[in-house]
Enzyme design. Structure first.
Site, mmCIF file in Angstrom:
data_model
loop_
_atom_site.group_PDB
_atom_site.id
_atom_site.type_symbol
_atom_site.label_atom_id
_atom_site.label_comp_id
_atom_site.label_asym_id
_atom_site.label_seq_id
_atom_site.Cartn_x
_atom_site.Cartn_y
_atom_site.Cartn_z
ATOM 1 N N LYS A 38 1.063 -0.670 -0.526
ATOM 2 C CA LYS A 38 -0.028 0.043 0.243
ATOM 3 C C LYS A 38 1.109 1.371 -0.357
ATOM 4 O O LYS A 38 2.195 1.201 0.164
ATOM 5 C CB LYS A 38 -0.837 0.016 1.096
ATOM 6 C CG LYS A 38 -0.442 -0.275 1.972
ATOM 7 C CD LYS A 38 -1.195 -0.112 4.085
ATOM 8 C CE LYS A 38 -0.198 0.437 4.975
ATOM 9 N NZ LYS A 38 -0.762 -0.425 5.698
ATOM 10 N N TYR A 262 13.094 32.159 5.245
ATOM 11 C CA TYR A 262 11.592 32.645 5.573
ATOM 12 C C TYR A 262 11.585 32.788 7.190
ATOM 13 O O TYR A 262 11.636 32.637 7.885
ATOM 14 C CB TYR A 262 10.289 31.673 5.999
ATOM 15 C CG TYR A 262 9.926 32.166 3.836
ATOM 16 C CD1 TYR A 262 9.152 33.175 3.334
ATOM 17 C CD2 TYR A 262 9.304 30.729 3.239
ATOM 18 C CE1 TYR A 262 8.423 33.744 2.022
ATOM 19 C CE2 TYR A 262 9.241 30.822 1.651
ATOM 20 C CZ TYR A 262 8.791 32.525 1.333
ATOM 21 O OH TYR A 262 8.791 32.809 -0.312
#
Ligand SMILES: *Cc1c(COP(=O)(O)O)cnc(C)c1O
Length: 369
Positions: A38, A262
């Site tokens: 998966k 930032y």
């Protein structure tokens, strides 16, 4: 000219085969080893990983959603493909057309499968999911008997297996795992194919292997309990199969007391040399690694400085001589004598290796070696 990304995931197929063989040896030849593929095989690429496991002898695969099962079968994978997350009724035909095994937990899905089976004059084998303490998907044990007898009345459908799932098998001393296994053993009939063990189950509770085990993280080379799993391993080690690399985009020298990225969450303490890397949170390098993570350049560790941006980040290479544009950078894997593992990154992120592998693998170009 290929337009290839700077960021590359490399997958080592021989490590996947090694892990499969090692685990199959541990559980013994009588126990089926279902490879959980998966989430695009935990970021390793579902089809490529399934092929590698097939080459090592695997013939049972597990996916989450039915579309993954269809894709796996269409890619030529042989053997049983189990769909663990159920399905919407309009997709019921796909189980027949692509020869997939439904894992069910509602009577409605059983009825839909039965109706379709009768229409096609087929008998479909299903596995039933029971919830013995994970408190996630599955029937509660006290309603299982009733469910099974209702199933027996439905034509075209045959209960072949019984599944459950451990919430704490990665804790090697968890009493809960033994208690839950005790409940699981008492349920259902004798003829069923039983499976409940995940990686933690087979590594730390080998008595819970039953007829089949469903293995994810260990096949990809990691221990479910992270670094302590490696520390306590007395036998041959699992081998991580994924590496993640990029290259230096720019190198710059900046003075002391400048803010980086930032928010200026990092201020240089001295004159510093920074390498700008073309990798950010869109590439799976979680923003949680801002000012925490490290990478390898010239075989040495360089710390991430300031916030990780969407597709850029900065690392401090003041202490590493001669770093140049284009130099290879390892985010996950080995360079020189040092290694950064998924467990180490997970530690910086306050997460688990599973998430690191999915984030890196599912957000970057992959190639197999
Ligand atoms: C993902 C999954 C597993 C595998 O778990 P690991 O800890 O990765 O071995 C087993 N069973 C089910 C139902 C799963 O969803």
């Amino acid at each position: 000219m290929t337009g290839e990304s700077f960021n590359q995931i490399t997958l080592n197929r021989s490590a996947l085969r090694h892990n499969y063989r090692l685990l199959q040896k541990r559980i013994g030849a009588d126990v089926r080893l279902l490879a959980m593929v998966k989430a695009d095989a935990y970021g390793h690429g579902m089809v490529a990983a399934a092929i590698a496991f097939s080459e090592a002898g695997c013939s049972d695969f597990g996916v989450g959603e039915i579309g993954e099962g269809v894709h796996l079968r269409s890619s030529g994978i042989q053997g049983s493909i189990f769909v663990f997350l159920g399905f919407v009724q309009s997709d019921v035909e796909l189980f027949f057309e692509y020869d997939l095994v439904p894992v069910i937990y509602t009577l409605e899905s059983a009825k839909a499968l039965s109706t379709e089976a009768v229409k096609r004059d087929k008998i479909i084998a299903v596995h039933v999911k029971v919830d013995c303490g994970m408190t996630r998907l599955g029937l509660m044990p006290d309603v299982l008997d009733e469910f099974v007898s209702e199933l027996e009345y439905l034509p075209g459908i045959k209960m072949e297996g019984l599944a459950s799932h451990f919430p704490k098998a990665d804790e090697r001393k968890s009493l809960h795992t033994l208690e839950q296994f005790h409940v699981f053993k008492s349920l259902g009939g004798n003829a069923l194919t039983r499976h409940t063990a995940n990686s933690g189950g087979i590594l730390y509770f080998p008595d819970t292997c039953c007829d089949m085990v469903r293995v994810g993280i260990a096949l990809y080379g990691y221990y479910p309990d992270g670094l302590s799993g490696i520390q306590f391993e007395t036998g041959e080690l699992l081998q991580p199969a994924m590496e993640f690399s990029t290259q230096v985009l720019q190198v710059k020298t900046v003075p002391a007391n400048v803010g980086v990225s930032y928010g200026h969450t990092y201020i240089t303490k001295t004159e510093s040399r920074l390498a700008v890397l073309p990798v950010g949170y869109e590439d799976g390098l979680s923003r949680r690694l801002s000012n925490r993570g490290e990478v390898l350049i010239h075989g040495k560790r360089a710390k991430i400085r300031g916030r990780i941006c969407m597709n850029l980040c900065m690392v401090d290479v003041t202490h590493i001589k001669g770093v140049q544009v284009g130099d290879p950078v390892t985010l996950l894997g080995s360079q020189g004598n040092d290694t950064i593992s998924g467990d180490e990154i997970a530690g910086w992120m306050d997460s688990i290796s599973y998430e690191v592998l999915c984030l890196f693998g599912n957000n970057n170009e992959r190639k197999c070696i």
